[in-house]
Design a protein around this motif. Structure first.
Motif, PDB file in Angstrom:
ATOM      1  N   ALA A 204      -0.833  -1.311   3.015  1.00  0.00           N
ATOM      2  CA  ALA A 204      -0.028  -0.268   3.637  1.00  0.00           C
ATOM      3  C   ALA A 204      -0.931   0.690   4.407  1.00  0.00           C
ATOM      4  N   ALA A 205      -0.325   1.587   5.163  1.00  0.00           N
ATOM      5  CA  ALA A 205      -1.083   2.580   5.924  1.00  0.00           C
ATOM      6  C   ALA A 205      -1.905   3.455   4.983  1.00  0.00           C
ATOM      7  N   PRO A 206      -3.036   3.977   5.457  1.00  0.00           N
ATOM      8  CA  PRO A 206      -3.860   4.845   4.608  1.00  0.00           C
ATOM      9  C   PRO A 206      -3.059   6.047   4.098  1.00  0.00           C
ATOM     10  N   PHE A 207      -3.400   6.481   2.884  1.00  0.00           N
ATOM     11  CA  PHE A 207      -2.726   7.636   2.311  1.00  0.00           C
ATOM     12  C   PHE A 207      -3.606   8.866   2.426  1.00  0.00           C
ATOM     13  N   SER A 208      -2.957   9.997   2.765  1.00  0.00           N
ATOM     14  CA  SER A 208      -3.645  11.285   2.787  1.00  0.00           C
ATOM     15  C   SER A 208      -2.735  12.321   2.161  1.00  0.00           C
ATOM     16  N   ASP A 209      -3.283  13.185   1.321  1.00  0.00           N
ATOM     17  CA  ASP A 209      -2.506  14.241   0.700  1.00  0.00           C
ATOM     18  C   ASP A 209      -1.894  15.184   1.742  1.00  0.00           C
TER      19      ASP A 209
ATOM     20  N   CYS B 109      -6.889   2.980  -0.733  1.00  0.00           N
ATOM     21  CA  CYS B 109      -6.643   3.221  -2.155  1.00  0.00           C
ATOM     22  C   CYS B 109      -6.784   1.922  -2.945  1.00  0.00           C
ATOM     23  N   GLN B 110      -6.848   2.083  -4.259  1.00  0.00           N
ATOM     24  CA  GLN B 110      -6.967   0.933  -5.151  1.00  0.00           C
ATOM     25  C   GLN B 110      -5.685   0.654  -5.928  1.00  0.00           C
ATOM     26  N   THR B 111      -4.704   1.545  -5.825  1.00  0.00           N
ATOM     27  CA  THR B 111      -3.471   1.397  -6.590  1.00  0.00           C
ATOM     28  C   THR B 111      -2.272   1.519  -5.654  1.00  0.00           C
ATOM     29  N   PRO B 112      -1.114   0.988  -6.039  1.00  0.00           N
ATOM     30  CA  PRO B 112       0.025   0.912  -5.116  1.00  0.00           C
ATOM     31  C   PRO B 112       0.729   2.245  -4.909  1.00  0.00           C
ATOM     32  N   ILE B 113       1.293   2.383  -3.719  1.00  0.00           N
ATOM     33  CA  ILE B 113       2.103   3.543  -3.381  1.00  0.00           C
ATOM     34  C   ILE B 113       3.584   3.214  -3.457  1.00  0.00           C
ATOM     35  N   ALA B 114       3.900   1.925  -3.559  1.00  0.00           N
ATOM     36  CA  ALA B 114       5.275   1.461  -3.732  1.00  0.00           C
ATOM     37  C   ALA B 114       5.227   0.106  -4.428  1.00  0.00           C
ATOM     38  N   ALA B 115       6.314  -0.231  -5.117  1.00  0.00           N
ATOM     39  CA  ALA B 115       6.367  -1.505  -5.823  1.00  0.00           C
ATOM     40  C   ALA B 115       7.818  -1.951  -5.950  1.00  0.00           C
TER      41      ALA B 115
ATOM     42  N   LEU C  13      19.223 -12.038 -18.025  1.00  0.00           N
ATOM     43  CA  LEU C  13      19.715 -10.789 -17.455  1.00  0.00           C
ATOM     44  C   LEU C  13      18.849 -10.369 -16.269  1.00  0.00           C
ATOM     45  N   PRO C  14      19.442 -10.181 -15.073  1.00  0.00           N
ATOM     46  CA  PRO C  14      18.639  -9.747 -13.920  1.00  0.00           C
ATOM     47  C   PRO C  14      18.367  -8.238 -13.971  1.00  0.00           C
ATOM     48  N   ILE C  15      17.099  -7.883 -13.841  1.00  0.00           N
ATOM     49  CA  ILE C  15      16.664  -6.486 -13.873  1.00  0.00           C
ATOM     50  C   ILE C  15      15.756  -6.267 -12.668  1.00  0.00           C
ATOM     51  N   GLY C  16      16.101  -5.321 -11.821  1.00  0.00           N
ATOM     52  CA  GLY C  16      15.281  -4.999 -10.670  1.00  0.00           C
ATOM     53  C   GLY C  16      14.785  -3.574 -10.736  1.00  0.00           C
ATOM     54  N   ALA C  17      13.616  -3.331 -10.152  1.00  0.00           N
ATOM     55  CA  ALA C  17      13.051  -1.974 -10.135  1.00  0.00           C
ATOM     56  C   ALA C  17      12.400  -1.719  -8.788  1.00  0.00           C
ATOM     57  N   GLU C  18      12.707  -0.551  -8.217  1.00  0.00           N
ATOM     58  CA  GLU C  18      12.098  -0.115  -6.968  1.00  0.00           C
ATOM     59  C   GLU C  18      11.401   1.213  -7.218  1.00  0.00           C
ATOM     60  N   PHE C  19      10.087   1.239  -7.001  1.00  0.00           N
ATOM     61  CA  PHE C  19       9.288   2.448  -7.167  1.00  0.00           C
ATOM     62  C   PHE C  19       8.716   2.851  -5.808  1.00  0.00           C
ATOM     63  N   ASP C  20       8.780   4.136  -5.484  1.00  0.00           N
ATOM     64  CA  ASP C  20       8.278   4.623  -4.204  1.00  0.00           C
ATOM     65  C   ASP C  20       7.672   6.005  -4.408  1.00  0.00           C
ATOM     66  N   PHE C  21       6.469   6.204  -3.886  1.00  0.00           N
ATOM     67  CA  PHE C  21       5.766   7.485  -4.029  1.00  0.00           C
ATOM     68  C   PHE C  21       5.868   8.337  -2.753  1.00  0.00           C
ATOM     69  N   LEU C  22       6.645   7.884  -1.760  1.00  0.00           N
ATOM     70  CA  LEU C  22       6.706   8.597  -0.490  1.00  0.00           C
ATOM     71  C   LEU C  22       8.106   9.107  -0.179  1.00  0.00           C
ATOM     72  N   GLN C  23       8.951   9.249  -1.188  1.00  0.00           N
ATOM     73  CA  GLN C  23      10.308   9.728  -0.966  1.00  0.00           C
ATOM     74  C   GLN C  23      10.300  11.225  -0.685  1.00  0.00           C
ATOM     75  N   THR C  24      10.901  11.626   0.432  1.00  0.00           N
ATOM     76  CA  THR C  24      11.065  13.037   0.750  1.00  0.00           C
ATOM     77  C   THR C  24      12.525  13.420   0.554  1.00  0.00           C
TER      78      THR C  24
ATOM     79  N   LEU D 125       3.474  -5.342  -4.558  1.00  0.00           N
ATOM     80  CA  LEU D 125       2.774  -4.066  -4.641  1.00  0.00           C
ATOM     81  C   LEU D 125       2.245  -3.686  -3.259  1.00  0.00           C
ATOM     82  N   SER D 126       2.634  -2.505  -2.780  1.00  0.00           N
ATOM     83  CA  SER D 126       2.181  -2.008  -1.485  1.00  0.00           C
ATOM     84  C   SER D 126       1.039  -1.027  -1.713  1.00  0.00           C
ATOM     85  N   VAL D 127      -0.173  -1.403  -1.283  1.00  0.00           N
ATOM     86  CA  VAL D 127      -1.384  -0.635  -1.580  1.00  0.00           C
ATOM     87  C   VAL D 127      -1.969  -0.065  -0.287  1.00  0.00           C
ATOM     88  N   PRO D 128      -2.078   1.272  -0.164  1.00  0.00           N
ATOM     89  CA  PRO D 128      -2.722   1.843   1.032  1.00  0.00           C
ATOM     90  C   PRO D 128      -4.132   1.294   1.203  1.00  0.00           C
ATOM     91  N   GLU D 129      -4.540   1.104   2.452  1.00  0.00           N
ATOM     92  CA  GLU D 129      -5.826   0.445   2.705  1.00  0.00           C
ATOM     93  C   GLU D 129      -7.013   1.258   2.219  1.00  0.00           C
TER      94      GLU D 129
END
Length: 310
Positions: free
Chosen positions: A303-308, A198-204, A214-225, A192-196
């Motif tokens: 992770a780096a600080p998050f700003s809207d 924030c309290q919750t992850p921005i990527a996982a 059965l192998p199951i992988g998941a990639e979550f990202d909140f910074l995709q442009t 879990l990648s958590v901005p410094e």
């Protein structure tokens, strides 16, 4: 048959964009009120709180709770105690124990409770489940990547405890995976990648496995442009199946096999009316349990600080 008198509690972006048109288009419902201290809708009574709504509308049958998950427990129990059926936006609560208590409250009140997972009603999800039921699955890869600044501007609660961060969209992918895969699966690792700030992850990054390995992988990202990615790839003995665009498209290898129109929220409300008419509830917490497991066992990196406005 008389329509169900329903109110929306919490009238933010999702309620306006999804719940409102779904209710208005469904003859099973009559929208009778909105409860929100900061938003309103012309043409129906508006109340500043759920308390005021329940006190002033005895004819109310049901409430769709679209408030942040940290508020769901008290509000759901209050509405159920007042004799109202309740739909819970996803996630159904801030904790698993809260949802269990809401379920118990619904049983005591003899009212229907629906923990809604809208992505399960994406048009190609049922087709994917049927296709996979007849094939041997060899590997699953989930990619759920989107731009938080576009989809959730100003929603600071996402970064507080209970807000879930990137798991707010990521839980949609897990709700689909738990619906289309034939066996339960279990978390193996989580990063879990958590901005410094924030309290919750921005990527996982997550790995799961079922009892057969059965192998199951998941990639979550909140910074995709740029183009957004909401895909689930399933490698089978006869080729790759891909659920693309959040479950609206079904691909087999490189061929588009099915594409349907968005009916996620209309599907939710159809299901809710069925539950009310038949006196049943539908409360599946499996997607939330997977998120809870990730928070419990995940390795955190700063992770780096998050700003809207970045």
């Amino acid at each position: 048959m008389q329509p169900i008198n329903i109110a929306i509690a919490g009238f933010g972006k999702i309620a306006r964009d999804q719940h409102l048109p779904a209710i208005q288009a469904d003859p099973n419902y009559r929208l009778v009120a909105i409860a929100d201290p900061h938003a309103s809708l012309s043409g129906v009574p508006n109340f500043p709180s759920l308390d005021a709504l329940l006190e002033n509308l005895p004819e109310l049958d049901a409430v769709a709770l679209c408030t942040p998950p940290q508020l769901r427990h008290s509000q759901a129990c209050q509405a159920l105690a007042a004799g109202k059926h309740v739909m819970l936006e996803k996630p159904p609560g801030a904790t698993l124990s809260e949802v269990e208590d809401i379920k118990a409250s619904a049983t005591r009140a003899n009212r229907s409770l629906f923990a809604s997972w809208h992505s399960r009603y994406a048009p190609a999800v049922g087709h994917a489940a049927a296709w996979l039921s007849e094939r041997r699955i060899e590997r699953v890869n989930i990619e759920w990547k989107e731009d938080v600044r576009h989809w959730h501007p100003g929603q600071t609660w996402l970064w507080e405890p209970g807000g879930m961060g990137v798991f707010d969209p990521g839980i949609n992918a897990l709700s689909i995976a738990t619906a289309i895969l034939p066996r339960p699966f279990f978390l193996q690792t989580a990063s879990l990648s958590v901005p410094e700030n924030c309290q919750t992850p921005i990527a996982a990054s997550l790995t799961f496995s079922d009892r057969d390995g059965l192998p199951i992988g998941a990639e979550f990202d909140f910074l995709q442009t740029g183009p957004q990615t909401w895909d689930i790839h399933v490698d089978t003995s006869v080729g790759r199946m891909t659920l693309a665009q959040g479950g609206s498209q079904l691909w087999i290898d490189d061929k588009l096999e099915y594409e349907g129109k968005d009916r996620e929220y209309p599907g939710l409300y159809e299901r809710f009316s069925q539950l009310i008419r038949t006196g049943q509830s539908d409360v599946d917490v499996t997607p939330l349990r997977h998120v809870a497991d990730a928070f419990l066992n995940g390795r955190r990196t700063v992770a780096a600080p998050f700003s809207d406005s970045a």
